[in-house]
Design a protein around this motif. Structure first.
Motif, PDB file in Angstrom:
ATOM      1  N   PHE A   4     -29.415 -34.163 -40.890  1.00  0.00           N
ATOM      2  CA  PHE A   4     -30.864 -34.937 -40.614  1.00  0.00           C
ATOM      3  C   PHE A   4     -31.415 -35.625 -41.930  1.00  0.00           C
ATOM      4  O   PHE A   4     -31.470 -35.026 -42.938  1.00  0.00           O
ATOM      5  CB  PHE A   4     -31.858 -34.098 -40.120  1.00  0.00           C
ATOM      6  N   LYS A   5     -31.654 -36.752 -41.706  1.00  0.00           N
ATOM      7  CA  LYS A   5     -32.139 -37.516 -42.818  1.00  0.00           C
ATOM      8  C   LYS A   5     -33.448 -38.527 -42.116  1.00  0.00           C
ATOM      9  O   LYS A   5     -33.069 -39.307 -41.178  1.00  0.00           O
ATOM     10  CB  LYS A   5     -31.436 -38.307 -43.596  1.00  0.00           C
ATOM     11  N   PHE A   6     -34.643 -38.456 -42.670  1.00  0.00           N
ATOM     12  CA  PHE A   6     -35.689 -39.387 -41.912  1.00  0.00           C
ATOM     13  C   PHE A   6     -35.111 -40.935 -42.301  1.00  0.00           C
ATOM     14  O   PHE A   6     -34.601 -41.129 -43.048  1.00  0.00           O
ATOM     15  CB  PHE A   6     -36.970 -39.482 -42.765  1.00  0.00           C
ATOM     16  N   ASP A  22     -40.946 -40.484 -34.925  1.00  0.00           N
ATOM     17  CA  ASP A  22     -40.140 -40.713 -34.147  1.00  0.00           C
ATOM     18  C   ASP A  22     -38.501 -40.303 -34.548  1.00  0.00           C
ATOM     19  O   ASP A  22     -37.526 -39.879 -33.690  1.00  0.00           O
ATOM     20  CB  ASP A  22     -39.883 -42.245 -33.696  1.00  0.00           C
ATOM     21  N   SER A  23     -38.608 -40.106 -35.914  1.00  0.00           N
ATOM     22  CA  SER A  23     -37.338 -39.863 -36.633  1.00  0.00           C
ATOM     23  C   SER A  23     -36.811 -38.362 -36.190  1.00  0.00           C
ATOM     24  O   SER A  23     -35.761 -37.891 -35.817  1.00  0.00           O
ATOM     25  CB  SER A  23     -37.605 -40.084 -37.930  1.00  0.00           C
ATOM     26  N   VAL A  24     -37.985 -37.540 -36.087  1.00  0.00           N
ATOM     27  CA  VAL A  24     -37.779 -35.970 -35.959  1.00  0.00           C
ATOM     28  C   VAL A  24     -37.737 -36.043 -34.397  1.00  0.00           C
ATOM     29  O   VAL A  24     -36.583 -35.189 -33.993  1.00  0.00           O
ATOM     30  CB  VAL A  24     -39.057 -35.370 -36.436  1.00  0.00           C
ATOM     31  N   ILE A  25     -38.479 -36.579 -33.542  1.00  0.00           N
ATOM     32  CA  ILE A  25     -38.159 -36.541 -32.273  1.00  0.00           C
ATOM     33  C   ILE A  25     -36.772 -37.057 -31.701  1.00  0.00           C
ATOM     34  O   ILE A  25     -36.075 -36.479 -30.958  1.00  0.00           O
ATOM     35  CB  ILE A  25     -39.032 -37.306 -31.537  1.00  0.00           C
ATOM     36  N   ASP A  26     -36.193 -37.980 -32.283  1.00  0.00           N
ATOM     37  CA  ASP A  26     -34.916 -38.453 -32.019  1.00  0.00           C
ATOM     38  C   ASP A  26     -33.812 -37.418 -32.715  1.00  0.00           C
ATOM     39  O   ASP A  26     -32.877 -37.235 -31.572  1.00  0.00           O
ATOM     40  CB  ASP A  26     -34.444 -39.735 -32.985  1.00  0.00           C
ATOM     41  N   ALA A  27     -33.991 -36.820 -33.495  1.00  0.00           N
ATOM     42  CA  ALA A  27     -33.206 -35.903 -34.139  1.00  0.00           C
ATOM     43  C   ALA A  27     -32.993 -34.619 -33.064  1.00  0.00           C
ATOM     44  O   ALA A  27     -31.956 -34.132 -33.033  1.00  0.00           O
ATOM     45  CB  ALA A  27     -33.599 -35.565 -35.323  1.00  0.00           C
ATOM     46  N   SER A  29     -33.887 -34.770 -29.968  1.00  0.00           N
ATOM     47  CA  SER A  29     -33.214 -35.235 -28.777  1.00  0.00           C
ATOM     48  C   SER A  29     -31.414 -35.091 -28.676  1.00  0.00           C
ATOM     49  O   SER A  29     -30.992 -34.601 -27.891  1.00  0.00           O
ATOM     50  CB  SER A  29     -33.809 -36.533 -28.362  1.00  0.00           C
ATOM     51  N   GLU A  30     -31.050 -35.527 -29.947  1.00  0.00           N
ATOM     52  CA  GLU A  30     -29.676 -35.636 -30.258  1.00  0.00           C
ATOM     53  C   GLU A  30     -29.209 -34.157 -30.871  1.00  0.00           C
ATOM     54  O   GLU A  30     -28.060 -34.273 -31.135  1.00  0.00           O
ATOM     55  CB  GLU A  30     -29.516 -36.786 -31.323  1.00  0.00           C
ATOM     56  N   ASN A  31     -29.862 -33.124 -30.924  1.00  0.00           N
ATOM     57  CA  ASN A  31     -29.501 -31.857 -31.278  1.00  0.00           C
ATOM     58  C   ASN A  31     -29.098 -31.706 -32.839  1.00  0.00           C
ATOM     59  O   ASN A  31     -28.355 -31.247 -33.448  1.00  0.00           O
ATOM     60  CB  ASN A  31     -28.237 -31.200 -30.638  1.00  0.00           C
ATOM     61  N   ARG A  32     -29.746 -32.962 -33.524  1.00  0.00           N
ATOM     62  CA  ARG A  32     -29.375 -32.808 -34.994  1.00  0.00           C
ATOM     63  C   ARG A  32     -30.388 -31.979 -35.735  1.00  0.00           C
ATOM     64  O   ARG A  32     -30.418 -31.438 -36.832  1.00  0.00           O
ATOM     65  CB  ARG A  32     -29.381 -34.420 -35.559  1.00  0.00           C
ATOM     66  N   LEU A  33     -31.529 -31.649 -34.945  1.00  0.00           N
ATOM     67  CA  LEU A  33     -32.450 -30.826 -35.274  1.00  0.00           C
ATOM     68  C   LEU A  33     -32.830 -29.673 -34.190  1.00  0.00           C
ATOM     69  O   LEU A  33     -32.892 -29.959 -33.030  1.00  0.00           O
ATOM     70  CB  LEU A  33     -33.841 -31.439 -35.771  1.00  0.00           C
ATOM     71  N   THR A  83     -38.139 -31.338 -28.105  1.00  0.00           N
ATOM     72  CA  THR A  83     -38.694 -32.308 -27.492  1.00  0.00           C
ATOM     73  C   THR A  83     -37.547 -33.385 -27.065  1.00  0.00           C
ATOM     74  O   THR A  83     -36.469 -33.714 -27.672  1.00  0.00           O
ATOM     75  CB  THR A  83     -39.502 -33.016 -28.351  1.00  0.00           C
ATOM     76  N   THR A  84     -37.547 -33.843 -25.738  1.00  0.00           N
ATOM     77  CA  THR A  84     -36.563 -34.536 -25.211  1.00  0.00           C
ATOM     78  C   THR A  84     -37.013 -35.765 -25.017  1.00  0.00           C
ATOM     79  O   THR A  84     -38.228 -36.198 -24.491  1.00  0.00           O
ATOM     80  CB  THR A  84     -36.087 -33.909 -23.719  1.00  0.00           C
ATOM     81  N   LYS A  85     -36.264 -36.787 -25.447  1.00  0.00           N
ATOM     82  CA  LYS A  85     -36.933 -38.450 -25.378  1.00  0.00           C
ATOM     83  C   LYS A  85     -36.294 -38.902 -24.133  1.00  0.00           C
ATOM     84  O   LYS A  85     -34.983 -38.691 -24.004  1.00  0.00           O
ATOM     85  CB  LYS A  85     -36.439 -38.992 -26.626  1.00  0.00           C
TER      86      LYS A  85
END
Length: 331
Positions: A4-6, A22-27, A29-33, A83-85
């Motif tokens: 993960f990277k912002f 949004d960068s954190v929430i996206d990550a 949702s995509e299981n990168r975080l 968090t799911t987007k």
């Protein structure tokens, strides 16, 4: 943290702190975080991104306020909950769509966030917005429309992540659907009010030139009138609306409903006695206008609730929401 990277776009019109959020929430949702993962420290992020400390603190404060992130003294910031987007793509934002949208939000858990977009039946906008957002969301909820390019565009979305709502057109067999029927359901709804409809000398369906309402409704309106020996007219030019005593009107557009009401007022026609009207799609105000406007409508509140259930559970479903005639004073 290597996964993960912002991501910050200096040319974006979106505020930088919101891009961090949004960068954190996206990550997530995509299981990168995942829960327990540590985020970069404020100092580290300021150094790597050239952002101000205030911007970074504001982003982390927003994430903490949402309960997505927690801070531990001398250790840093951690992911506290997943968090799911959700990508929600509507045609237009009319009053009845607001009912659907509100119900959808009300029935989602707090750890779900929704990004709302509109295509306005423009196929180029439809393609651009879907293409730009592929891979960014856990679930995609889309209102399709009848255009030959829709099937190829919609194929970009994995069927397991796709939910098509409102209109069952150009659907993907493996994807979920929640829809209303514009054919037989219209016929059945009209049959339920047959006695009231027959008190008028003629039934006029105003299907204006600017509408995207499904054409199959014309077929079933005509079938209803012929089966029940009701004189009728299908009027496709809204400028030719000329309200006459003894006629009942079916309106699919609130714009033409307004013209009907204006003409009745100008001609001293009593709505529900001299001339009648049935409007398509329930809205919160129609029950109060002129002592109540009769409507043919599906249950948009239920549609929003069911969409939220599918998004939350991840189940695959094909569900038709019933359409009914609500009789009020306008008939």
């Amino acid at each position: 943290m290597s996964k993960f990277k912002f991501q910050i776009d200096p040319l974006s019109s979106q505020l930088k702190f919101q891009q961090l959020v949004d960068s954190v929430i996206d990550a997530i949702s995509e299981n990168r975080l995942q829960i327990g993962d540590i985020l970069p420290s404020v100092n580290q992020l300021v150094k790597e991104s050239s952002l101000s400390r205030d911007t970074v603190f504001k982003a982390y404060a927003e994430l903490k306020n949402r309960g997505i992130v927690e801070s531990v003294p001398n250790k840093g910031y951690f992911i506290a909950k997943a968090t799911t987007k959700v990508f929600l793509f509507l045609d237009t934002f009319k009053a009845y769509k607001e009912v659907l949208y509100g119900s959808f939000l009300d029935n989602l858990p707090e750890n779900f966030s929704v990004d709302l977009h509109f295509h306005h039946y423009n196929i180029d906008i439809f393609e651009k917005i879907i293409t730009e957002n592929i891979g960014r969301y856990t679930k995609y909820i889309v209102m399709n429309f009848d255009h030959e390019r829709v099937p190829e565009i919609i194929k970009q979305i994995p069927p397991s992540k796709l939910l098509v709502i409102d209109w069952e057109v150009h659907t993907v067999p493996e994807a979920s659907t929640i829809y209303q029927d514009f054919g037989q359901s219209l016929y059945d709804a009209l049959c339920s009010g047959l006695d009231l409809i027959k008190k008028y000398r003629r039934f006029v369906y105003l299907y204006p030139e600017f509408t995207y309402h499904p054409v199959e409704s014309i077929v079933y309106f005509e079938k209803f009138c012929k089966d029940n020996f009701i004189p009728y007219e299908i009027l496709k030019n809204s400028k030719k609306l000329d309200v006459k005593a003894g006629d009942l009107y079916l309106m699919v557009s609130d714009r033409t409903l307004s013209r009907f009401l204006d003409q009745c007022a100008d001609r001293n026609l009593i709505i529900g006695q001299d001339a009648g009207v049935i409007s398509y799609n329930e809205t919160p105000m129609k029950k109060y206008v002129k002592d109540g406007i009769s409507v043919i409508s599906t249950d948009f509140e239920l549609m929003g609730k069911k969409a939220a259930e599918i998004v939350t559970s991840g189940e695959s479903i094909h569900l038709k929401i019933d359409t009914h005639l609500k009789v009020r004073a306008s008939m």
